[in-house]
Motif scaffolding. Structure first.
Motif, PDB file in Angstrom:
ATOM      1  N   TYR A  19      50.961  46.563 138.728  1.00 52.45           N
ATOM      2  CA  TYR A  19      50.238  45.405 139.249  1.00 52.45           C
ATOM      3  C   TYR A  19      50.488  44.152 138.413  1.00 52.45           C
ATOM      4  O   TYR A  19      50.402  43.034 138.931  1.00 52.45           O
ATOM      5  CB  TYR A  19      48.751  45.716 139.375  1.00 52.45           C
ATOM      6  CG  TYR A  19      48.484  46.579 140.584  1.00 52.45           C
ATOM      7  CD1 TYR A  19      48.618  46.046 141.861  1.00 52.45           C
ATOM      8  CD2 TYR A  19      48.158  47.916 140.464  1.00 52.45           C
ATOM      9  CE1 TYR A  19      48.407  46.827 142.993  1.00 52.45           C
ATOM     10  CE2 TYR A  19      47.945  48.711 141.583  1.00 52.45           C
ATOM     11  CZ  TYR A  19      48.073  48.158 142.840  1.00 52.45           C
ATOM     12  OH  TYR A  19      47.885  48.942 143.961  1.00 52.45           O
ATOM     13  N   SER A  54      51.902  40.916 140.288  1.00 52.63           N
ATOM     14  CA  SER A  54      51.216  39.644 140.109  1.00 52.63           C
ATOM     15  C   SER A  54      52.190  38.558 139.682  1.00 52.63           C
ATOM     16  O   SER A  54      52.152  37.426 140.195  1.00 52.63           O
ATOM     17  CB  SER A  54      50.098  39.783 139.060  1.00 52.63           C
ATOM     18  OG  SER A  54      49.137  40.732 139.457  1.00 52.63           O
ATOM     19  N   VAL A  87      48.692  36.084 146.037  1.00 52.90           N
ATOM     20  CA  VAL A  87      48.135  36.082 144.682  1.00 52.90           C
ATOM     21  C   VAL A  87      46.654  36.448 144.729  1.00 52.90           C
ATOM     22  O   VAL A  87      46.128  37.101 143.820  1.00 52.90           O
ATOM     23  CB  VAL A  87      48.329  34.695 144.032  1.00 52.90           C
ATOM     24  CG1 VAL A  87      47.509  34.567 142.765  1.00 52.90           C
ATOM     25  CG2 VAL A  87      49.801  34.464 143.726  1.00 52.90           C
ATOM     26  N   TYR A  92      46.122  40.215 144.317  1.00 58.20           N
ATOM     27  CA  TYR A  92      46.305  40.750 142.970  1.00 58.20           C
ATOM     28  C   TYR A  92      45.241  40.209 142.015  1.00 58.20           C
ATOM     29  O   TYR A  92      44.838  40.902 141.079  1.00 58.20           O
ATOM     30  CB  TYR A  92      47.718  40.448 142.480  1.00 58.20           C
ATOM     31  CG  TYR A  92      48.740  41.045 143.409  1.00 58.20           C
ATOM     32  CD1 TYR A  92      48.813  42.426 143.582  1.00 58.20           C
ATOM     33  CD2 TYR A  92      49.590  40.242 144.165  1.00 58.20           C
ATOM     34  CE1 TYR A  92      49.718  42.992 144.464  1.00 58.20           C
ATOM     35  CE2 TYR A  92      50.499  40.798 145.041  1.00 58.20           C
ATOM     36  CZ  TYR A  92      50.561  42.170 145.190  1.00 58.20           C
ATOM     37  OH  TYR A  92      51.448  42.719 146.073  1.00 58.20           O
ATOM     38  N   LEU A  93      44.754  38.992 142.250  1.00 56.21           N
ATOM     39  CA  LEU A  93      43.650  38.462 141.450  1.00 56.21           C
ATOM     40  C   LEU A  93      42.401  39.323 141.635  1.00 56.21           C
ATOM     41  O   LEU A  93      41.715  39.660 140.662  1.00 56.21           O
ATOM     42  CB  LEU A  93      43.356  37.017 141.856  1.00 56.21           C
ATOM     43  CG  LEU A  93      42.154  36.356 141.165  1.00 56.21           C
ATOM     44  CD1 LEU A  93      42.354  36.316 139.660  1.00 56.21           C
ATOM     45  CD2 LEU A  93      41.926  34.961 141.714  1.00 56.21           C
ATOM     46  N   TRP A 152      42.552  42.533 139.603  1.00 58.01           N
ATOM     47  CA  TRP A 152      42.190  42.398 138.188  1.00 58.01           C
ATOM     48  C   TRP A 152      40.697  42.178 138.020  1.00 58.01           C
ATOM     49  O   TRP A 152      40.090  42.676 137.050  1.00 58.01           O
ATOM     50  CB  TRP A 152      42.978  41.243 137.558  1.00 58.01           C
ATOM     51  CG  TRP A 152      44.455  41.498 137.523  1.00 58.01           C
ATOM     52  CD1 TRP A 152      45.429  40.852 138.216  1.00 58.01           C
ATOM     53  CD2 TRP A 152      45.123  42.515 136.778  1.00 58.01           C
ATOM     54  NE1 TRP A 152      46.664  41.386 137.951  1.00 58.01           N
ATOM     55  CE2 TRP A 152      46.508  42.414 137.065  1.00 58.01           C
ATOM     56  CE3 TRP A 152      44.704  43.491 135.891  1.00 58.01           C
ATOM     57  CZ2 TRP A 152      47.446  43.248 136.500  1.00 58.01           C
ATOM     58  CZ3 TRP A 152      45.651  44.339 135.320  1.00 58.01           C
ATOM     59  CH2 TRP A 152      47.007  44.215 135.621  1.00 58.01           C
TER      60      TRP A 152
END
Length: 301
Positions: A77, A81, A92, A95-96, A99
């Motif tokens: 990941y 990212s 994005v 993937y944000l 996290w």
């Protein structure tokens, strides 16, 4: 048969391996591929898969696999990212959210409630599966979570349509079809940016001045996107749509400007049929950009 872009990627991997001192694989793999009736590229992938399988078996036998799976997931990941940031993908957001969820779990696991979570049967497996669901754009879980937490509609370029937040007002719909031709000896990794520029130095009141991007079409002299971008609210038709085709470069390098064109929005018919345009691009002799434009009122969805 692999596409030209995949062959290019494989050749880059082989080249990097040679730079690191790995012996040339062609003399060994080419005869093997001829015996089983597959190409060199297929043989290379099969060999890599066999090595990976042996490595996984070793890790499983030694008990290291259990601790390496989470680490491998995080590394994957991280890579995705960075690629999303490099290519300007609006994915994005996905993937944000991965996290955000990962570090939320890490914080919770340090509390007394984390001790309860760890008593749940198969918790490590459930944790990994849940994070994977969030981190895969195809599931839509990250975007749903983002909308739930923020109350806003996230944008994503993983599909054929990208939208700005649906807040009402005049809607400009642009379908980027294709561009080119570009030099075939070094086909670019092309993407398109779109910006509505108001005339007369007017202040930005809607999507004017905001930049929208398509996905990257890799290694094509005649890139095709067929991607629809919806922009709203549009404050005024007294504006130009500036469309720029760029060649994507890695982080730290400026993208190559392949060509640019501009068209007025003033002549578009409100709630009319989409208009197909083939525009000659400045800075790209003999290259055109094909797109469709349409505009609709506040009641359009």
């Amino acid at each position: 048969e692999f596409s030209a872009s995949i062959k290019k990627e494989l050749n880059m991997v082989v080249g990097k391996a040679k730079e690191l001192g790995v012996p040339d694989l062609a003399p060994t793999l080419t005869p093997l591929g001829e015996k089983i009736g597959v190409t060199f590229e297929s043989t290379l992938i099969l060999a890599a898969a066999a090595i990976a399988a042996v490595g996984l078996l070793f890790l499983w036998i030694t008990g290291l696999l259990k601790s390496l799976i989470p680490a491998a997931s995080i590394c994957w990941y991280m890579y995705k990212s960075i690629k999303a940031l490099e290519e300007g993908e609006q994915a994005v957001t996905v993937y944000l959210m991965y996290w955000v969820v990962l570090y939320f779990l890490i914080i919770v696991e340090q509390t007394p409630f984390g001790l309860i979570l760890k008593t749940v049967p198969f918790y490590p497996l459930l944790r990994l599966a849940g994070l994977s669901m969030v981190g895969m754009p195809q599931t839509g879980a990250a975007l749903n979570l983002f909308e739930t937490l923020t109350g806003k509609t996230a944008c994503t370029s993983e599909g054929p349509e990208t939208s700005s937040p649906k807040t009402g007002g005049t809607l400009l719909t642009v379908k980027i079809i294709s561009a080119g031709p570009f030099p075939s000896d070094s086909p670019p990794d092309a993407f398109v940016t779109l910006t509505v520029v108001p005339r007369g130095g007017k202040a930005n009141e809607g999507v004017e001045g905001l930049q929208f991007k398509t996905r990257v079409c890799k290694g094509s002299a005649q890139p095709e996107w067929n991607e629809t971008i919806k922009m709203r609210p549009l404050a005024s038709l007294d504006a130009d749509l500036v469309v720029t085709v760029l060649g994507h470069k890695q982080i730290g390098h400026s993208n190559d400007k392949l060509g640019e064109c501009k068209t007025s929005l003033a002549d578009l018919e409100m709630d009319g049929e989409s208009e197909k345009l083939d525009l000659q691009m400045d800075g790209a002799v003999g290259s055109t950009l094909s797109l469709e434009l349409g505009i609709s009122g506040a009641s359009a969805i």
